[in-house]
Design a protein around this motif. Structure first.
Motif, short mmCIF file in Angstrom:
data_model
loop_
_atom_site.label_atom_id
_atom_site.label_comp_id
_atom_site.label_asym_id
_atom_site.label_seq_id
_atom_site.Cartn_x
_atom_site.Cartn_y
_atom_site.Cartn_z
N VAL A 104 28.38 -36.60 18.96
CA VAL A 104 28.98 -36.53 17.57
C VAL A 104 29.20 -37.85 16.84
O VAL A 104 29.02 -37.67 15.81
CB VAL A 104 30.47 -35.90 18.08
CG1 VAL A 104 31.42 -36.05 16.79
CG2 VAL A 104 30.50 -34.39 18.44
N GLY A 105 29.04 -38.72 17.62
CA GLY A 105 29.16 -40.20 16.90
C GLY A 105 27.88 -40.45 16.27
O GLY A 105 27.71 -40.98 14.91
N PHE A 106 26.64 -40.11 16.80
CA PHE A 106 25.54 -40.26 16.33
C PHE A 106 25.32 -39.41 15.19
O PHE A 106 24.73 -39.66 14.04
CB PHE A 106 24.18 -40.34 17.29
CG PHE A 106 23.93 -41.61 17.88
CD1 PHE A 106 23.52 -42.62 17.13
CD2 PHE A 106 24.11 -41.58 19.33
CE1 PHE A 106 23.29 -43.91 17.85
CE2 PHE A 106 24.01 -42.97 19.91
CZ PHE A 106 23.48 -43.82 19.26
N ALA A 107 25.64 -38.02 15.20
CA ALA A 107 25.79 -37.11 14.21
C ALA A 107 26.50 -37.57 12.82
O ALA A 107 25.94 -37.54 11.76
CB ALA A 107 26.24 -35.82 14.54
N LEU A 108 27.59 -38.19 13.23
CA LEU A 108 28.49 -38.77 12.25
C LEU A 108 27.75 -39.88 11.45
O LEU A 108 27.71 -40.02 10.10
CB LEU A 108 29.87 -39.15 12.61
CG LEU A 108 30.58 -37.86 12.95
CD1 LEU A 108 31.93 -38.50 13.64
CD2 LEU A 108 31.04 -36.89 11.51
N LEU A 109 27.16 -40.60 12.18
CA LEU A 109 26.34 -41.91 11.64
C LEU A 109 25.40 -41.51 10.92
O LEU A 109 25.07 -41.63 9.70
CB LEU A 109 25.82 -42.90 12.80
CG LEU A 109 25.07 -43.96 12.21
CD1 LEU A 109 25.93 -44.92 11.68
CD2 LEU A 109 24.60 -44.58 13.69
N ALA A 110 24.48 -40.51 11.31
CA ALA A 110 23.33 -39.81 10.47
C ALA A 110 23.95 -39.29 9.09
O ALA A 110 23.29 -39.44 8.10
CB ALA A 110 22.48 -38.87 11.26
N CYS A 111 25.02 -38.47 9.33
CA CYS A 111 25.56 -38.02 7.94
C CYS A 111 26.04 -39.05 6.97
O CYS A 111 25.79 -39.16 5.74
CB CYS A 111 26.78 -37.12 8.28
SG CYS A 111 26.38 -35.61 8.89
N SER A 112 26.58 -40.28 7.59
CA SER A 112 27.24 -41.35 6.71
C SER A 112 25.94 -41.91 6.12
O SER A 112 26.02 -42.20 5.04
CB SER A 112 27.59 -42.28 7.51
OG SER A 112 27.96 -43.36 6.93
N VAL A 113 24.75 -42.27 6.83
CA VAL A 113 23.50 -42.67 6.30
C VAL A 113 22.91 -41.76 5.27
O VAL A 113 22.52 -42.37 4.09
CB VAL A 113 22.48 -43.01 7.30
CG1 VAL A 113 21.07 -43.50 6.80
CG2 VAL A 113 22.87 -44.12 8.42
N GLY A 114 22.99 -40.52 5.64
CA GLY A 114 22.26 -39.62 4.31
C GLY A 114 23.12 -39.78 3.11
O GLY A 114 22.49 -39.64 1.88
N VAL A 115 24.50 -39.54 3.20
CA VAL A 115 25.20 -39.60 1.91
C VAL A 115 25.19 -40.85 1.46
O VAL A 115 25.02 -41.07 0.08
CB VAL A 115 26.80 -39.42 2.32
CG1 VAL A 115 27.73 -39.71 1.20
CG2 VAL A 115 26.94 -38.02 2.81
N THR A 116 25.10 -42.14 2.16
CA THR A 116 24.80 -43.51 1.45
C THR A 116 23.68 -43.72 0.88
O THR A 116 23.56 -44.18 -0.26
CB THR A 116 25.10 -44.61 2.62
OG1 THR A 116 26.34 -44.30 3.08
CG2 THR A 116 24.81 -45.75 1.81
N GLN A 117 22.57 -43.08 1.41
CA GLN A 117 21.02 -43.08 0.76
C GLN A 117 21.14 -42.18 -0.67
O GLN A 117 20.70 -42.49 -1.48
CB GLN A 117 20.21 -42.50 1.51
CG GLN A 117 19.62 -43.36 2.89
CD GLN A 117 19.32 -44.78 2.08
OE1 GLN A 117 18.14 -44.64 1.47
NE2 GLN A 117 19.92 -45.98 2.49
#
Length: 156
Positions: free
Chosen positions: A45-58
């Motif tokens: 879940v932590g890595f999934a949230l990190l990936a979502c954050s990176v996607g939104v930031t990009q």
């Protein structure tokens, strides 16, 4: 933070697996299996949230950099180079954060990490596998802004 959790959690999951293999009763074995599952779910879940954050930031960065992208496109910058530059803005900090987090995790849990490396070397496989899966997930999240960049370049 995820790096610290991966090191400490991976070591803990290995110790829990060892403790569960020592002929425990049924309820104790279930408890150890649930603890191991909880650690792995937390990391996932932590890595999934990190990936979502990176996607939104990009995506937000792409919209902010619209004029720059159009200007680079008009100057003839290949799309491959633009993708590479955008990926480096994520990969370089991710690499340092992962290494730094892992080092902090090792420093904080040195007795546990040292013990699991000696007793259960499989813990290193869990830790490295977690890092690799998380980094791959974050890298895949970079692909989410690619259609947006393509639309901006076509609209130029």
């Amino acid at each position: 933070m995820i790096g610290v959790i991966a090191v400490v959690g991976g070591s803990g999951a290995s110790l829990v697996a060892l403790a569960g293999d020592d002929g425990q009763t049924g309820s104790q074995a279930v408890l150890f299996a649930d603890m191991r599952t909880g650690v792995l779910v937390t990391l996932g879940v932590g890595f999934a949230l990190l990936a979502c954050s990176v996607g939104v930031t990009q995506a937000a960065s792409t919209l902010e950099d619209r004029e720059l992208i159009v200007g680079l496109d008009r100057l003839g910058m290949p799309g491959r180079e633009l993708r590479r530059a955008r990926a480096l803005t994520v990969i370089v900090p991710l690499r340092w954060a992962a290494v730094g987090g892992a080092l902090v995790g090792v420093a904080l849990a040195l007795p546990v990490v040292g013990l699991t490396v000696l007793i259960a070397p499989i813990s290193m496989v869990v830790i490295v596998g977690t890092f690799l899966a998380g980094i791959v997930l974050v890298c895949l999240s970079l692909l989410t802004s690619r259609p947006l960049v393509t639309a901006i370049r076509r609209g130029a």
